[in-house]
Design an enzyme around this catalytic site. Structure first.
Site, PDB file in Angstrom:
ATOM      1  N   TYR B 104       0.835  -0.969   0.165  1.00 49.85           N
ATOM      2  CA  TYR B 104       0.228  -0.146  -0.338  1.00 49.85           C
ATOM      3  C   TYR B 104       1.072   0.901   0.327  1.00 49.85           C
ATOM      4  CZ  TYR B 104      -3.765  -2.628   1.283  1.00 49.85           C
ATOM      5  OH  TYR B 104      -5.467  -3.124   0.920  1.00 49.85           O
ATOM      6  N   TYR B 143      -0.475  -9.942  -0.124  1.00 50.79           N
ATOM      7  CA  TYR B 143       0.882  -9.345   0.726  1.00 50.79           C
ATOM      8  C   TYR B 143       0.381 -10.326   2.222  1.00 50.79           C
ATOM      9  CZ  TYR B 143      -3.292  -6.451   2.196  1.00 50.79           C
ATOM     10  OH  TYR B 143      -4.322  -5.880   3.262  1.00 50.79           O
ATOM     11  N   ARG B 153      -3.082 -12.070   2.803  1.00 51.29           N
ATOM     12  CA  ARG B 153      -4.266 -11.771   2.047  1.00 51.29           C
ATOM     13  C   ARG B 153      -4.361 -12.319   1.468  1.00 51.29           C
ATOM     14  NH1 ARG B 153      -7.535  -8.127   3.840  1.00 51.29           N
ATOM     15  NH2 ARG B 153      -9.100  -9.234   3.166  1.00 51.29           N
ATOM     16  N   HIS B 156      -7.447  -8.196  -2.997  1.00 49.52           N
ATOM     17  CA  HIS B 156      -8.854  -7.503  -2.610  1.00 49.52           C
ATOM     18  C   HIS B 156      -8.618  -6.244  -3.185  1.00 49.52           C
ATOM     19  CE1 HIS B 156      -6.496  -6.942   1.206  1.00 49.52           C
ATOM     20  NE2 HIS B 156      -6.912  -6.266   1.140  1.00 49.52           N
ATOM     21  N   HIS B 158     -10.667  -2.958  -1.371  1.00 48.91           N
ATOM     22  CA  HIS B 158     -11.735  -2.156  -0.567  1.00 48.91           C
ATOM     23  C   HIS B 158     -12.376  -1.431  -0.720  1.00 48.91           C
ATOM     24  CE1 HIS B 158      -9.371  -2.860   3.007  1.00 48.91           C
ATOM     25  NE2 HIS B 158      -7.725  -2.957   2.251  1.00 48.91           N
TER      26      HIS B 158
END
Lengths: 189, 238
Positions: B104, B143, B153, B156, B158
């Site tokens: 991120y 990640y 995870r 995905h 959000h």
């Protein structure tokens, strides 16, 4: 029939998108009503600050009117006031919101709701948002408010009360506790 | 007259507050029962956002910087509808995601994976009259995270959506159909029903695929709807 999509946590990495610039400044100098500053904190069940929470606020204007087509109460929309705020907690789990005190809002039937602000709490570890309300300690109409009346335990009702700053008027302290002995009352909407 | 209420939450559709498999829920989940709030004006109203809220390229995450980001370009599109199947028009949809390396653009993401100077991973749009939205982005990477031993995870994105009222607010995550990490992910698995989990998985869609440009994935979002049979709520009025 379609089913509601399943909620998920906002996670810890929403900051580049969700907290808008000036998201905590809901009212400006031209907004009608009594300007207030809310000094909030978000704590976990062990009273540790939650430094990755996001708070959203939704409230009526000073005349108790929501800026929304379904609010058919008489009263005027204040063009300088949308009534929505969004702010991220800082490293100490604190957040600051500048707004105006909402007016009383019609409840169901002939009831009236005391001035209140709808609060949503999002955070890592919170799979589905937590919903609560902020009321003003000593505020007019609190004793007849139909939502506060739903909370039988008087001590728990206190968790929804913002407290006036002892030194500076117009400043209100409000602590959200996501668990622990002083857990905030949360609502199922 | 009282506002027409929204349907109460359908049991089995939503994750519980306390889900120990996802460790962070333990200290962040209320233990006292929630108090059912009747739907007053405060619940059936909510913020409505205009196109003023949007910047150019907000819906194209691959065009927000000087050059193109690294990764598989893709189109993510779908409809926002309510539980009655009606389109939710004119509502704000916001997304955020990791880059193709699974990192991120965020000060607290210190993972050993490269940042991409051409990708910050945030997008915003408003649904059209048919409730449709469309983003151009790149496929997010996997990640690792600290929840449990060897935790990863699934890929995905959000999603944050408002809908017409305070009650209809939704934040969810979009996954990819067939992702091998899904059954190991406590956040995905916190949605109780298999149908509910499946609904969170975007499906490859040939019709959304743009020749020579990128693959298309369809992801529809369902918000709370009103009671199907509105009733005259004047029983309080005496």
């Amino acid at each position: 029939m379609p089913i509601e999509s399943g909620w998920a946590t906002v996670g810890p990495f929403f900051h580049a998108v969700l907290p808008w610039k000036d998201g905590g400044v809901m009212a400006g100098p031209e907004t009608k009503g009594e300007p207030i500053t809310i000094l909030g904190r978000v704590l976990d069940a062990e009273e540790n600050p939650i430094n990755d929470a996001l708070i959203e606020l939704w409230q009526a204007n000073a005349g108790g009117k929501y800026n929304h087509p379904e609010d058919t109460q008489s009263g005027e929309i204040d063009p300088s006031f949308q009534g929505f705020g969004r702010v991220a907690a800082d490293a100490e789990g604190s957040f600051t919101v500048k707004t105006i005190k909402p007016g009383p809002v019609r409840g169901l039937g002939n009831s009236w709701q005391a001035p209140h602000i709808q609060i949503s709490v999002f955070a890592r570890g919170v799979l589905k948002r937590l919903v609560t309300r902020l009321y003003f300690e000593g505020g007019p109409g609190n004793e007849h408010d139909p939502v506060l009346a739903l909370i039988e335990d008087e001590e728990r009702r206190e968790t929804l009360m913002a407290k006036p700053d002892p030194k500076e008027s117009g400043r209100w302290h409000f602590t959200l506790r996501l668990g622990g002995p002083r857990e905030t009352v949360f609502f199922d909407v | 007259m009282d506002p027409i209420p929204y349907r109460r939450e359908t049991p089995g559709t939503q994750p519980p507050a306390l889900w120990p498999d996802y460790r962070s829920t333990v200290l962040r989940s209320p233990r006292k029962p929630l108090i059912a709030l009747p739907h007053t004006l405060s619940e059936v109203t909510g913020p409505i956002f205009s196109h003023d809220r949007l910047q150019p390229n907000d819906a194209d995450l691959t065009s927000q910087h000087k050059d193109r980001p690294i990764g598989d370009r893709m189109i993510v599109a779908g409809r926002v509808i309510d539980e009655n199947g009606r389109p939710v028009a004119g509502t704000l949809v916001e997304i955020w995601q990791a880059n193709s390396a699974g990192r991120y653009f965020h000060a607290r993401d210190s993972r050993d994976a490269p940042l991409d100077p051409n990708f910050t991973g945030g997008g915003r749009t408003i649904t059209d009259d048919a409730g449709q939205y469309r983003f151009i982005t790149i496929k997010p990477g996997y990640y690792p995270w600290q929840n449990h031993e060897n935790a990863w995870r699934p890929a995905h994105i959000h999603f944050s959506v408002f809908g017409p009222s305070f009650v209809t607010r939704l934040i969810c995550q979009m996954y990819f159909e067939g992702d091998p990490m899904l059954p190991f992910d406590p956040i995905y698995m916190s949605v109780p029903s298999e149908a509910g989990r499946k609904q969170l998985c975007a499906a490859f869609d040939y019709d959304l695929t743009v020749p020579g440009f990128g693959l298309g994935y369809r992801f529809d979002i369902v918000l709370r709807g009103r009671d199907a049979t509105p009733f005259e709520a004047d029983d309080h009025a005496h």
